[in-house]
Design a protein around this motif. Structure first.
Motif, PDB file in Angstrom:
ATOM      1  N   CYS A  99      17.027 -14.100  58.234  1.00 47.62           N
ATOM      2  CA  CYS A  99      16.075 -14.615  57.568  1.00 47.62           C
ATOM      3  C   CYS A  99      16.215 -15.016  55.853  1.00 47.62           C
ATOM      4  CB  CYS A  99      15.009 -12.979  57.430  1.00 47.62           C
ATOM      5  SG  CYS A  99      13.882 -12.772  59.047  1.00 47.62           S
ATOM      6  N   TRP A 100      17.047 -14.477  55.203  1.00 45.68           N
ATOM      7  CA  TRP A 100      17.250 -14.507  54.356  1.00 45.68           C
ATOM      8  C   TRP A 100      18.518 -15.694  54.680  1.00 45.68           C
ATOM      9  CZ3 TRP A 100      14.225 -14.154  50.625  1.00 45.68           C
ATOM     10  CH2 TRP A 100      12.762 -13.376  50.162  1.00 45.68           C
ATOM     11  N   MET A 101      19.256 -15.814  55.133  1.00 42.58           N
ATOM     12  CA  MET A 101      20.125 -16.651  55.330  1.00 42.58           C
ATOM     13  C   MET A 101      19.696 -17.888  55.614  1.00 42.58           C
ATOM     14  SD  MET A 101      23.575 -14.714  56.975  1.00 42.58           S
ATOM     15  CE  MET A 101      24.496 -16.214  57.413  1.00 42.58           C
ATOM     16  N   ALA A 102      18.319 -17.706  56.454  1.00 41.48           N
ATOM     17  CA  ALA A 102      17.976 -19.368  57.531  1.00 41.48           C
ATOM     18  C   ALA A 102      17.188 -19.626  55.990  1.00 41.48           C
ATOM     19  CB  ALA A 102      16.807 -18.472  58.504  1.00 41.48           C
ATOM     20  N   LEU A 103      16.402 -19.561  55.101  1.00 44.94           N
ATOM     21  CA  LEU A 103      15.706 -19.424  54.105  1.00 44.94           C
ATOM     22  C   LEU A 103      16.690 -19.717  52.972  1.00 44.94           C
ATOM     23  CD1 LEU A 103      13.551 -17.238  53.757  1.00 44.94           C
ATOM     24  CD2 LEU A 103      12.931 -18.753  54.524  1.00 44.94           C
ATOM     25  N   GLY A 104      18.056 -19.851  52.846  1.00 50.00           N
ATOM     26  CA  GLY A 104      19.027 -20.665  52.039  1.00 50.00           C
ATOM     27  C   GLY A 104      19.185 -19.375  50.739  1.00 50.00           C
ATOM     28  N   LEU A 105      19.264 -18.227  51.048  1.00 55.18           N
ATOM     29  CA  LEU A 105      19.825 -17.735  49.523  1.00 55.18           C
ATOM     30  C   LEU A 105      20.692 -18.198  48.803  1.00 55.18           C
ATOM     31  CD1 LEU A 105      17.962 -15.159  48.174  1.00 55.18           C
ATOM     32  CD2 LEU A 105      19.127 -14.075  49.461  1.00 55.18           C
ATOM     33  N   LYS A 106      20.841 -17.822  47.611  1.00 53.98           N
ATOM     34  CA  LYS A 106      22.406 -18.690  47.235  1.00 53.98           C
ATOM     35  C   LYS A 106      22.320 -17.325  45.946  1.00 53.98           C
ATOM     36  CE  LYS A 106      20.639 -21.761  45.460  1.00 53.98           C
ATOM     37  NZ  LYS A 106      19.173 -21.836  45.795  1.00 53.98           N
ATOM     38  N   PRO A 107      24.201 -17.410  45.407  1.00 49.97           N
ATOM     39  CA  PRO A 107      24.456 -16.657  44.662  1.00 49.97           C
ATOM     40  C   PRO A 107      23.853 -16.447  43.520  1.00 49.97           C
ATOM     41  CG  PRO A 107      26.607 -17.834  45.819  1.00 49.97           C
ATOM     42  CD  PRO A 107      25.361 -18.275  46.629  1.00 49.97           C
ATOM     43  N   GLY A 108      23.222 -15.221  43.123  1.00 52.16           N
ATOM     44  CA  GLY A 108      22.580 -15.636  41.542  1.00 52.16           C
ATOM     45  C   GLY A 108      21.073 -15.774  42.127  1.00 52.16           C
ATOM     46  N   ASP A 109      20.721 -15.387  43.385  1.00 59.53           N
ATOM     47  CA  ASP A 109      18.815 -16.350  43.821  1.00 59.53           C
ATOM     48  C   ASP A 109      18.929 -14.160  43.436  1.00 59.53           C
ATOM     49  OD1 ASP A 109      18.739 -18.602  43.608  1.00 59.53           O
ATOM     50  OD2 ASP A 109      18.704 -18.645  46.046  1.00 59.53           O
ATOM     51  N   GLU A 110      17.273 -14.333  42.775  1.00 57.04           N
ATOM     52  CA  GLU A 110      16.639 -12.418  42.765  1.00 57.04           C
ATOM     53  C   GLU A 110      16.352 -12.232  43.774  1.00 57.04           C
ATOM     54  OE1 GLU A 110      18.863 -11.760  38.327  1.00 57.04           O
ATOM     55  OE2 GLU A 110      16.376 -11.731  38.555  1.00 57.04           O
ATOM     56  N   VAL A 111      15.986 -10.821  44.667  1.00 58.74           N
ATOM     57  CA  VAL A 111      15.242 -10.741  45.367  1.00 58.74           C
ATOM     58  C   VAL A 111      14.946  -9.393  45.382  1.00 58.74           C
ATOM     59  CG1 VAL A 111      14.054 -10.281  47.781  1.00 58.74           C
ATOM     60  CG2 VAL A 111      15.852 -12.099  46.952  1.00 58.74           C
ATOM     61  N   ILE A 112      13.212  -8.970  44.512  1.00 60.33           N
ATOM     62  CA  ILE A 112      12.396  -8.509  44.390  1.00 60.33           C
ATOM     63  C   ILE A 112      12.480  -7.149  45.933  1.00 60.33           C
ATOM     64  CG2 ILE A 112      10.558  -7.006  43.122  1.00 60.33           C
ATOM     65  CD1 ILE A 112      10.273  -9.888  41.429  1.00 60.33           C
ATOM     66  N   CYS A 113      12.922  -6.015  45.315  1.00 62.97           N
ATOM     67  CA  CYS A 113      11.867  -4.870  46.775  1.00 62.97           C
ATOM     68  C   CYS A 113      11.811  -3.580  46.321  1.00 62.97           C
ATOM     69  CB  CYS A 113      13.475  -5.009  47.741  1.00 62.97           C
ATOM     70  SG  CYS A 113      14.908  -3.968  47.158  1.00 62.97           S
ATOM     71  N   SER A 114      11.635  -2.451  46.935  1.00 60.31           N
ATOM     72  CA  SER A 114      11.054  -1.544  46.915  1.00 60.31           C
ATOM     73  C   SER A 114      12.675  -0.690  46.755  1.00 60.31           C
ATOM     74  CB  SER A 114      10.647  -0.779  47.492  1.00 60.31           C
ATOM     75  OG  SER A 114       9.920   0.496  47.122  1.00 60.31           O
ATOM     76  N   SER A 115      12.690   0.374  45.796  1.00 58.99           N
ATOM     77  CA  SER A 115      13.283   1.970  45.789  1.00 58.99           C
ATOM     78  C   SER A 115      13.399   2.936  46.482  1.00 58.99           C
ATOM     79  CB  SER A 115      14.089   2.052  44.778  1.00 58.99           C
ATOM     80  OG  SER A 115      14.890   2.626  43.992  1.00 58.99           O
ATOM     81  N   HIS A 116      12.419   2.621  47.224  1.00 65.08           N
ATOM     82  CA  HIS A 116      11.842   3.907  48.707  1.00 65.08           C
ATOM     83  C   HIS A 116      12.083   2.278  49.748  1.00 65.08           C
ATOM     84  CE1 HIS A 116       8.845   6.124  50.737  1.00 65.08           C
ATOM     85  NE2 HIS A 116      10.001   6.880  50.743  1.00 65.08           N
TER      86      HIS A 116
END
Length: 371
Positions: free
Chosen positions: A71-88
């Protein structure tokens, strides 16, 4: 008379034994046809999964972790891009961001359902933030109204980790259908599990579907033409055949898990030392499927040991650590709500193999420990 029950956390042999006759027929059918890779059973399951979730497209993949990466690869995530997620969440949530080239930013949870806190998401947005990855954990969907408003306001991508939430809804909308795409797990212990690693991706975006499809099959598109570099992460046709057998009965499985959750709630809701998960309801925003029954308990470690002595299996998820607490992975965040949660969390047996009598026994022993 002493009740000497044995209530394992999950009875893996019964996953096979309870459906042995039908599974043997499936093995024989698939084997006799030599239909092992990319066959009609897989195509049928992908269509059924898309229809069940209300999605335009579904792709069977080797496991949900691969699906999240795609999913992220297809959306073109690049080095340095940040994605917020839960730690739980499981490390797979964050690792999929890393593998796709980005950087996960773990944040706090809400007190009521222990899912990602929308306020924490807003506080974590920075100049490099490109996305949000909510985990629809334990069979419950996050506050997606708030999350999608934040995403729209800040022009952020949303990919859902829906590994544990097939069949769960938020305001009538199926888990995994709010953002650009999502991944689902069919690991054996999931609500609908097969006999090994397996996963699926769902999306409503035709262009994204094509890119993810290429990524999961050596860069080949649906017509078999190589359009890009890809990987090998195809859902085995045998697993697809098993899932085709299970999907029509899936509603009954969810109904039973919700009955078990209601029973736990009725038996334990007056134990002051416990904080129970939100109970199942036919009203309100959430329809939960209870992949797990995770509660918070005072003197958690003592309770776990006492239940073990009474032949009751429990689980403290992911080694008792949030994503940010794995020190060798380089996180520097301090998230006191998550850290406190992992000092108290414990999962009781929750699956269709346990009886009402088993639930009463588990609850009786929990109460016995505290009284």
């Amino acid at each position: 008379m002493t009740d000497e029950r044995n209530v394992p956390f999950f009875d893996y042999p019964r996953l096979y034994e309870d459906d042995k006759e039908e599974l043997l027929k499936i093995f024989d059918d698939v084997g006799s046809r030599g239909a092992f890779i990319m066959q009609s059973d897989l195509e049928e399951f992908e269509k059924s999964l898309a229809k069940y979730t209300g999605s335009n497209h579904a792709i069977g993949v080797g496991n949900a972790t691969d699906g999240l990466e795609f999913c992220w690869m297809a959306l073109g995530l690049k080095p340095g891009d940040e994605v917020i997620c839960s730690s739980h969440t499981m490390l797979a949530t964050a690792s999929s961001i890393i593998t796709a080239g980005g950087r996960p930013i773990p944040v706090e949870i809400k007190e009521d359902d222990c899912l990602i806190d929308p306020e924490a998401i807003e506080d974590a947005i920075g100049p490099n933030t490109v996305g949000i990855m909510p985990t629809q954990l334990n069979g419950r969907v996050c506050d997606m109204d708030s999350i999608m408003k934040i995403a729209e306001k800040n022009n952020l991508l949303v990919v859902e980790d829906a590994a544990q939430s097939l069949g769960a809804h938020y305001k009538g909308q199926h888990s995994g259908t709010f953002g650009s795409a999502s991944a689902i797990s069919f690991f054996p212990a999931k609500v609908m599990g097969t006999l090994g690693d397996a996963g699926g991706v769902i999306t409503n975006d035709a262009n994204l579907f094509d890119k993810i499809y290429q990524l999961h099959d050596h860069g080949r598109n649906y017509a078999g033409e190589v359009k890009s570099w890809g990987r090998n992460s195809r859902l085995d046709n045998l697993h697809a055949a098993i899932l085709n057998y299970k999907l029509p009965e899936y509603g009954k499985i969810i109904k039973r898990r919700r009955e078990i959750a209601s029973l736990y709630d009725s038996l334990l809701n007056e134990v002051e030392e416990l904080k129970l998960p939100p109970p199942p309801t036919d009203h309100g925003d959430n329809f939960d499927i209870f992949q797990n029954y995770e509660l918070r308990a005072q003197r958690r470690d003592g309770l776990k040991e006492f239940l073990n002595q009474n032949n009751i299996g429990t689980l403290i998820q992911w080694g008792g650590k949030g994503v940010h607490q794995w020190k060798y992975l380089g996180f520097e965040e301090k998230l006191p709500k998550v850290e406190k949660f992992f000092e108290e969390c414990i999962m009781l047996p929750m699956n269709v193999f346990i009886s009402d009598e088993d639930v009463h026994y588990v609850a009786k022993k929990v109460i016995e420990f505290y009284r």
